[in-house]
Design a protein around this motif. Structure first.
Motif, PDB file in Angstrom:
ATOM      1  N   CYS A   6      38.369  50.647  43.981  1.00 49.95           N
ATOM      2  CA  CYS A   6      38.201  49.625  45.016  1.00 49.95           C
ATOM      3  C   CYS A   6      38.056  48.245  44.364  1.00 49.95           C
ATOM      4  O   CYS A   6      37.451  48.114  43.307  1.00 49.95           O
ATOM      5  CB  CYS A   6      36.965  49.911  45.868  1.00 49.95           C
ATOM      6  SG  CYS A   6      37.009  51.504  46.729  1.00 49.95           S
ATOM      7  N   VAL A   7      38.608  47.244  45.027  1.00 53.57           N
ATOM      8  CA  VAL A   7      38.499  45.860  44.567  1.00 53.57           C
ATOM      9  C   VAL A   7      37.897  45.044  45.701  1.00 53.57           C
ATOM     10  O   VAL A   7      38.412  45.051  46.832  1.00 53.57           O
ATOM     11  CB  VAL A   7      39.868  45.288  44.164  1.00 53.57           C
ATOM     12  CG1 VAL A   7      39.717  43.842  43.673  1.00 53.57           C
ATOM     13  CG2 VAL A   7      40.517  46.152  43.088  1.00 53.57           C
ATOM     14  N   VAL A   8      36.809  44.352  45.390  1.00 51.49           N
ATOM     15  CA  VAL A   8      36.065  43.595  46.405  1.00 51.49           C
ATOM     16  C   VAL A   8      35.969  42.136  45.959  1.00 51.49           C
ATOM     17  O   VAL A   8      35.537  41.851  44.839  1.00 51.49           O
ATOM     18  CB  VAL A   8      34.637  44.165  46.589  1.00 51.49           C
ATOM     19  CG1 VAL A   8      33.906  43.418  47.699  1.00 51.49           C
ATOM     20  CG2 VAL A   8      34.690  45.657  46.893  1.00 51.49           C
ATOM     21  N   ASP A   9      36.400  41.230  46.832  1.00 58.08           N
ATOM     22  CA  ASP A   9      36.290  39.800  46.559  1.00 58.08           C
ATOM     23  C   ASP A   9      35.090  39.228  47.298  1.00 58.08           C
ATOM     24  O   ASP A   9      34.904  39.476  48.503  1.00 58.08           O
ATOM     25  CB  ASP A   9      37.562  39.071  46.999  1.00 58.08           C
ATOM     26  CG  ASP A   9      38.743  39.406  46.101  1.00 58.08           C
ATOM     27  OD1 ASP A   9      38.555  39.394  44.873  1.00 58.08           O
ATOM     28  OD2 ASP A   9      39.832  39.678  46.624  1.00 58.08           O
ATOM     29  N   VAL A  10      34.276  38.477  46.571  1.00 58.39           N
ATOM     30  CA  VAL A  10      33.029  37.928  47.101  1.00 58.39           C
ATOM     31  C   VAL A  10      33.010  36.420  46.902  1.00 58.39           C
ATOM     32  O   VAL A  10      33.372  35.920  45.827  1.00 58.39           O
ATOM     33  CB  VAL A  10      31.816  38.572  46.386  1.00 58.39           C
ATOM     34  CG1 VAL A  10      30.518  37.888  46.793  1.00 58.39           C
ATOM     35  CG2 VAL A  10      31.741  40.067  46.701  1.00 58.39           C
ATOM     36  N   ASP A  11      32.591  35.698  47.931  1.00 57.74           N
ATOM     37  CA  ASP A  11      32.396  34.246  47.843  1.00 57.74           C
ATOM     38  C   ASP A  11      30.908  33.968  47.652  1.00 57.74           C
ATOM     39  O   ASP A  11      30.126  34.063  48.606  1.00 57.74           O
ATOM     40  CB  ASP A  11      32.908  33.558  49.110  1.00 57.74           C
ATOM     41  CG  ASP A  11      32.715  32.048  49.076  1.00 57.74           C
ATOM     42  OD1 ASP A  11      32.264  31.524  48.036  1.00 57.74           O
ATOM     43  OD2 ASP A  11      33.015  31.390  50.092  1.00 57.74           O
ATOM     44  N   PRO A  12      30.470  33.643  46.429  1.00 64.58           N
ATOM     45  CA  PRO A  12      29.042  33.445  46.179  1.00 64.58           C
ATOM     46  C   PRO A  12      28.423  32.310  46.990  1.00 64.58           C
ATOM     47  O   PRO A  12      27.199  32.294  47.185  1.00 64.58           O
ATOM     48  CB  PRO A  12      28.995  33.119  44.673  1.00 64.58           C
ATOM     49  CG  PRO A  12      30.266  33.672  44.118  1.00 64.58           C
ATOM     50  CD  PRO A  12      31.269  33.485  45.218  1.00 64.58           C
ATOM     51  N   LYS A  13      29.242  31.393  47.476  1.00 65.89           N
ATOM     52  CA  LYS A  13      28.720  30.237  48.196  1.00 65.89           C
ATOM     53  C   LYS A  13      28.460  30.530  49.673  1.00 65.89           C
ATOM     54  O   LYS A  13      27.805  29.729  50.358  1.00 65.89           O
ATOM     55  CB  LYS A  13      29.688  29.069  48.076  1.00 65.89           C
ATOM     56  CG  LYS A  13      29.886  28.581  46.637  1.00 65.89           C
ATOM     57  CD  LYS A  13      30.864  27.422  46.573  1.00 65.89           C
ATOM     58  CE  LYS A  13      31.073  26.945  45.136  1.00 65.89           C
ATOM     59  NZ  LYS A  13      32.035  25.827  45.047  1.00 65.89           N
ATOM     60  N   ALA A  14      28.962  31.656  50.162  1.00 64.17           N
ATOM     61  CA  ALA A  14      28.773  31.998  51.577  1.00 64.17           C
ATOM     62  C   ALA A  14      27.356  32.506  51.808  1.00 64.17           C
ATOM     63  O   ALA A  14      26.583  32.760  50.878  1.00 64.17           O
ATOM     64  CB  ALA A  14      29.801  33.042  51.999  1.00 64.17           C
TER      65      ALA A  14
END
Length: 417
Positions: free
Chosen positions: A267-275
């Motif tokens: 699995c590949v998960v993209d995360v926006d740390p600023k959200a």
């Protein structure tokens, strides 16, 4: 921040393999390392910041030096590429005796750069090139430690399992409440979660399972729940109002025929740390791996067929046996069985990577025969084929295989087990 989640690498599984003349190693070891190589190359080429292995790096608690060397080579490649790796001990990585090292402990002992080991149920701060990541680690609990507690004396196995589940649930809740809301956080767990579809791992367990409710791991403080232990990829809960997505990546290679139709990958998960907390995941995908195919050929020979070998050969030709691990199941009459020789079928199976078995079900007699070269069989494979041929129920078969594996492990690791 891009997170790659995989699990159940099981380096050391060598059933249905042969010796590679170029390396002297099992071709099945090559399969599992090839899958890991594909994963590593993806991570290096596609901007992955952290790789999370949710348990079971190895098949057994005492990996050979060769297995350790090959695994370490891949970790070093990730580390050299600036990618952090988080290793979670699974049930196959844990020692049988309290106080002994687990299979991946050496990486924290040596303080290998960019490699982090989540050996206990707590929250770890993992630095990545995209910023910090909090990982709430839920490794497989040590039954030995649980049994050593004074309050566990006199409890039955079921009571110990229930107590383990209760303590794990409380510990996860406590750790989750301490998560920094300004830093992305995920849970990495090697555990069975209620509602998961299980497969061959039932026969690979080294002990009885404990089961957590989905609500125990789907905490609102988290962005994603990365699970291991179940070999079938599945998303138990999508992201929503109840909390983050809860997913098993599944194993990276098929272990036996119960996984024949399962897709393998990570699995590949993209995360926006600023959200905002709980809203940071921007994308989730399952990346397939070119795993070794398992193929079952079923050939029911019609009663009027006078040339059963030709009929079965045609049945084999309709399947993609080249490079596959194949089992052939033939159903025919006793008269037809007398005309059919296994040697007549071998040429049509010659392109297979490995022929697991050729079995016959004689429709007008209560007998069933399994034909396979004895020298090709690993002990557990031979036992599995025997139990299947004798008509044991799946539950009974899995129980016997589990016990057999415990015995083999104890023989291989010495009397201190």
């Amino acid at each position: 921040m891009r997170i790659l989640h995989f699990s159940d690498l099981h380096i050391g599984v060598e059933n249905y393999g042969r010796t590679d003349p170029n390396t002297g190693l099992s071709t099945r070891l090559g399969d599992f390392l090839d899958a890991l190589d594909e994963l590593v190359e993806f991570a290096l080429a596609d901007g992955v910041d952290v790789v999370v292995l949710a348990g079971d790096a190895y098949k057994g608690r005492d990996p050979t030096q060769t297995h350790q060397r090959e695994f370490a080579r891949r970790l070093l490649k990730l580390s050299g590429g600036g990618i952090a790796t988080f290793l979670l001990p699974g049930n196959h990585d844990l020692p049988a005796a309290t106080g002994r090292a687990h299979a991946v402990e050496i990486f924290s002992t040596l303080q290998v750069p960019n490699v982090h080991v989540g050996a206990s149920l707590q929250t770890y701060a993992v630095p990545t090139r995209a910023g910090p990541l909090q990982v709430l680690a839920v490794p497989w609990p040590s039954r030995g430690a649980m049994l050593a507690r004074e309050e566990s004396r006199g409890l039955s196995i079921e009571e110990i399992r229930a107590e383990t589940e209760r303590r794990m649930t409380l510990a996860i809740a406590g750790r989750a409440q301490g998560i920094d809301p300004d830093v992305p956080a995920i849970l990495a767990g090697h555990v069975t979660v209620n509602g998961a579809t299980v497969g061959s791992e039932r026969s690979m367990m080294l002990g009885n399972d404990h089961v957590l409710n989905v609500s125990a791991v789907q905490r609102p403080e988290l962005e994603y729940v990365a699970l291991g232990h179940i070999h079938k990829h599945q998303v138990l809960r999508p992201a929503g109002e109840d909390g983050p997505a809860v997913a098993y990546s599944g194993s990276v290679q098929r272990v036996d025929f119960s996984e024949e139709s399962d897709e393998k990958g990570f699995c590949v998960v993209d995360v926006d740390p600023k959200a905002a907390q709980g809203q940071r995941v921007t994308d989730f995908q399952f990346q397939k791996i070119a795993a070794r195919p398992f193929v079952t050929v079923d050939a029911a020979v019609p009663e009027v067929e006078q040339n059963p070998a030709a009929f079965v050969t045609r049945a084999i030709a309709r399947h993609k046996v080249a490079g596959s691990i194949v089992r052939l199941r033939v159903k025919l009459s006793s008269e037809q069985s007398a005309k059919l020789r296994d040697s007549d079928l071998r040429p049509s199976l010659s392109a297979a990577h490995y022929v697991a078995s050729i079995s016959r079900e004689v429709t007008d007699a209560e007998r069933r025969r399994i034909s396979v070269e004895p020298s090709d069989l690993q002990p557990l494979t031979a036992l599995r084929l025997y139990l299947e041929s004798r008509g044991f129920s799946a539950e009974r078969r899995d129980h016997l295989l589990e016990r057999a594996e415990e015995l083999l492990s104890s023989v291989g690791t010495g009397s201190d087990q």
